[in-house]
Design an enzyme around this catalytic site. Structure first.
Site, mmCIF file in Angstrom:
data_model
loop_
_atom_site.group_PDB
_atom_site.id
_atom_site.type_symbol
_atom_site.label_atom_id
_atom_site.label_comp_id
_atom_site.label_asym_id
_atom_site.label_seq_id
_atom_site.Cartn_x
_atom_site.Cartn_y
_atom_site.Cartn_z
ATOM 1 N N LYS A 148 -10.367 -0.750 10.384
ATOM 2 C CA LYS A 148 -10.279 -1.800 9.367
ATOM 3 C C LYS A 148 -10.848 -2.976 10.252
ATOM 4 O O LYS A 148 -10.841 -4.218 9.794
ATOM 5 C CB LYS A 148 -9.035 -2.115 8.700
ATOM 6 C CG LYS A 148 -8.755 -0.918 7.760
ATOM 7 C CD LYS A 148 -7.664 -1.176 7.022
ATOM 8 C CE LYS A 148 -6.992 0.121 6.183
ATOM 9 N NZ LYS A 148 -7.940 0.511 5.128
ATOM 10 N N HIS A 203 0.782 -1.091 0.097
ATOM 11 C CA HIS A 203 -0.146 -0.050 0.073
ATOM 12 C C HIS A 203 0.910 1.228 -0.032
ATOM 13 O O HIS A 203 1.917 1.047 0.532
ATOM 14 C CB HIS A 203 -0.690 -0.123 1.233
ATOM 15 C CG HIS A 203 -1.895 1.060 1.536
ATOM 16 N ND1 HIS A 203 -1.727 2.305 1.860
ATOM 17 C CD2 HIS A 203 -3.414 1.131 1.286
ATOM 18 C CE1 HIS A 203 -2.726 3.083 1.664
ATOM 19 N NE2 HIS A 203 -3.761 2.300 1.499
ATOM 20 N N GLN A 210 -4.134 -4.866 6.997
ATOM 21 C CA GLN A 210 -4.985 -5.972 6.874
ATOM 22 C C GLN A 210 -4.937 -7.248 7.479
ATOM 23 O O GLN A 210 -5.562 -8.248 7.247
ATOM 24 C CB GLN A 210 -5.011 -6.099 5.108
ATOM 25 C CG GLN A 210 -5.229 -4.877 4.300
ATOM 26 C CD GLN A 210 -6.779 -4.490 4.194
ATOM 27 O OE1 GLN A 210 -7.557 -5.159 4.966
ATOM 28 N NE2 GLN A 210 -6.778 -3.288 4.026
ATOM 29 N N ASP A 214 3.232 -4.224 8.315
ATOM 30 C CA ASP A 214 2.197 -3.580 8.190
ATOM 31 C C ASP A 214 0.912 -4.246 8.120
ATOM 32 O O ASP A 214 0.751 -5.141 7.283
ATOM 33 C CB ASP A 214 2.224 -2.800 6.570
ATOM 34 C CG ASP A 214 0.697 -2.105 6.488
ATOM 35 O OD1 ASP A 214 -0.103 -2.298 7.093
ATOM 36 O OD2 ASP A 214 0.806 -1.597 5.309
ATOM 37 N N CYS A 261 -4.267 2.195 -3.669
ATOM 38 C CA CYS A 261 -3.125 2.958 -3.108
ATOM 39 C C CYS A 261 -2.058 1.922 -3.264
ATOM 40 O O CYS A 261 -1.582 1.674 -2.480
ATOM 41 C CB CYS A 261 -3.570 3.358 -1.486
ATOM 42 S SG CYS A 261 -4.754 4.625 -1.342
#
Ligand code: PLP
Length: 415
Positions: A223, A121, A200, A197, A363
């Site tokens: 999220k 991303h 997700q 990261d 993104c």
């Protein structure tokens, strides 16, 4: 299956959109919010709210206590120390903070190598690329050699000899839905500072940061059913202790004179200014809510939905699905229908069937370039349609999506 009792916590699911029941499949962008979390935030504002850490009065003490209780919840969720949990505004802010602080402390110097992947991303891409221009470190990109954007383990092996100082990698692609094997990456770059990261990943996976031995893990509340504007930066104490703060101002100082400043202890030295107090309180409640459902149950449910959807989508001629078609694929499916622009598809799904999906580059523009080269579509539209699932989705949602796509295909007269 998680099903109806959970759906009752989300009144918005009972709305109609353009005359159809809402089918919400845009969870990778942001999830819906359940009543218990909204009530927690509302209760906080109605009965307790004040600024934190600054006053001796009752409301301030209560607010501070509630915010710090959330920090305890997050710490125990990740098996981290309380001092290692920094509240930020989200994943993007967390990554920017890490990059800038690593530079300011000279962990990262000219000619050092930073390894990221081509599927990141922009939040884990742009800070590295831009700041490398000012500070002279080199950014290398692991390119996916597998099926339509799939990262294979050997793609990382090629960079072993480069001895990257930092490896910053997504735990789960927001485009291809691929879950990345972080244990493997740790094993081939044991010396590198490893940043994950988790935007997700954490919504469906409980991570023990000590076991996984990551140096930094970042994610966002919104999220995973939580409020917007709040995220977590987990960092190993040994780094946080010596890292220069990214933002300067109130609450992060110890002593300030005309000539210099000393900083507060961690984690506060990284939390300049008034934080999103209600958001943080709501984030603590979010973790409790998800733990009450159970992370194993959440993951199993999302797996079932993903494979149900993949099987059905694969049957549609002219529909190209990105990422792996095996057990690495979870929760997020990106695709294109040949001859129909993803924005048109998304628009019609909403207007005619009440189905909310995302369309565009998500993104991840560098990845779009790679997909374009590998795509078999007559014209690759530099974007995809993306559906993503969470706890309240059902097989029926997928049936409505698939029927909608088939109808739109007919309307466009796509062969
Ligand atoms: C993998 C990944 N990383 C980072 C982000 C940025 O998250 P936020 O907008 O909450 O900062 C996203 C958001 O879509 C994402 O999917």
């Amino acid at each position: 299956m998680l099903l109806s009792s959970i759906r009752n916590d989300f009144p918005v699911l009972f709305r109609t959109i353009n005359g159809n029941r809402l089918v919400y499949l845009d969870n990778a962008a942001s999830t819906l919010k359940p009543k218990p979390i909204i009530e927690k935030i509302s209760d906080f504002y109605l009965k307790h709210y004040s600024n934190v850490h600054r006053a001796v009065h009752t409301l301030s003490s209560e607010s501070t206590e509630m915010m710090e209780e959330s920090r305890n919840i997050l710490a125990s969720f990740l098996n981290a120390k309380k001092e290692e949990i920094i509240f930020t505004s989200g994943t993007t802010m967390s990554i920017n903070l890490i990059v800038e602080s690593l530079i300011r402390n000279c962990f990262l110097k000219e000619n050092d190598v930073v390894l990221i992947s081509a599927v990141e991303h922009h939040a884990n891409f742009v800070p590295w690329v831009r700041l490398s221009k000012f500070h002279g470190f080199n950014v290398e990109f692991v390119k996916p050699s597998g099926r339509l954007g799939t990262l294979e383990e050997q793609d990382f092996l090629k960079f072993k000899e480069l001895k990257p100082k930092v490896v910053s990698i997504t735990g789960h692609s927001n485009v291809t839905g691929q879950e990345i094997n972080i244990e493997y990456i740790k094993s081939i770059f044991p010396e590198a500072i490893l940043i994950v990261d988790g935007a997700q990943l954490i919504p469906h996976k409980k991570i023990d940061v000590k076991k996984l031995n990551v140096d930094f893990l970042v994610f966002s509340g919104h999220k995973m059913l939580g409020p917007t504007g709040v995220g977590v930066l987990y960092g190993k104490e040994k780094y946080l202790e010596v890292m220069e703060p990214f933002l300067y101002g109130g609450e992060m100082i110890d002593r300030v004179s005309f000539s210099d400043v000393t900083f507060n202890d961690i984690p506060y030295k990284f939390e300049a200014g008034t934080p999103n107090i209600a958001g943080i309180v709501g984030f603590g409640k979010t973790i409790k809510y998800l733990e009450n459902i159970g992370f194993i149950e959440i993951k199993n449910h999302i797996y079932d939905l993903t494979f149900y959807a993949l099987e059905k989508l694969k049957e549609i001629d002219g529909l190209e699905i990105y990422g792996p078609l095996d057990e690495r694929h979870l929760g997020i499916i990106s695709f294109n229908l040949d001859g129909v622009h993803p924005h048109d598809l998304a628009h019609l799904l909403d207007e005619k069937f009440g189905v909310a999906v995302r369309s565009g580059h998500h993104c991840a523009q560098p990845l779009m370039g790679i997909l374009k080269n590998e795509s078999k579509l007559s014209v690759f539209p530099n974007g995809t349609c993306r559906v993503s699932f969470y706890v309240y989705n059902t097989n029926e949602d997928i049936d409505i999506l698939v029927e909608g796509i088939k109808k739109i295909k007919e309307w466009f007269n796509v062969q």
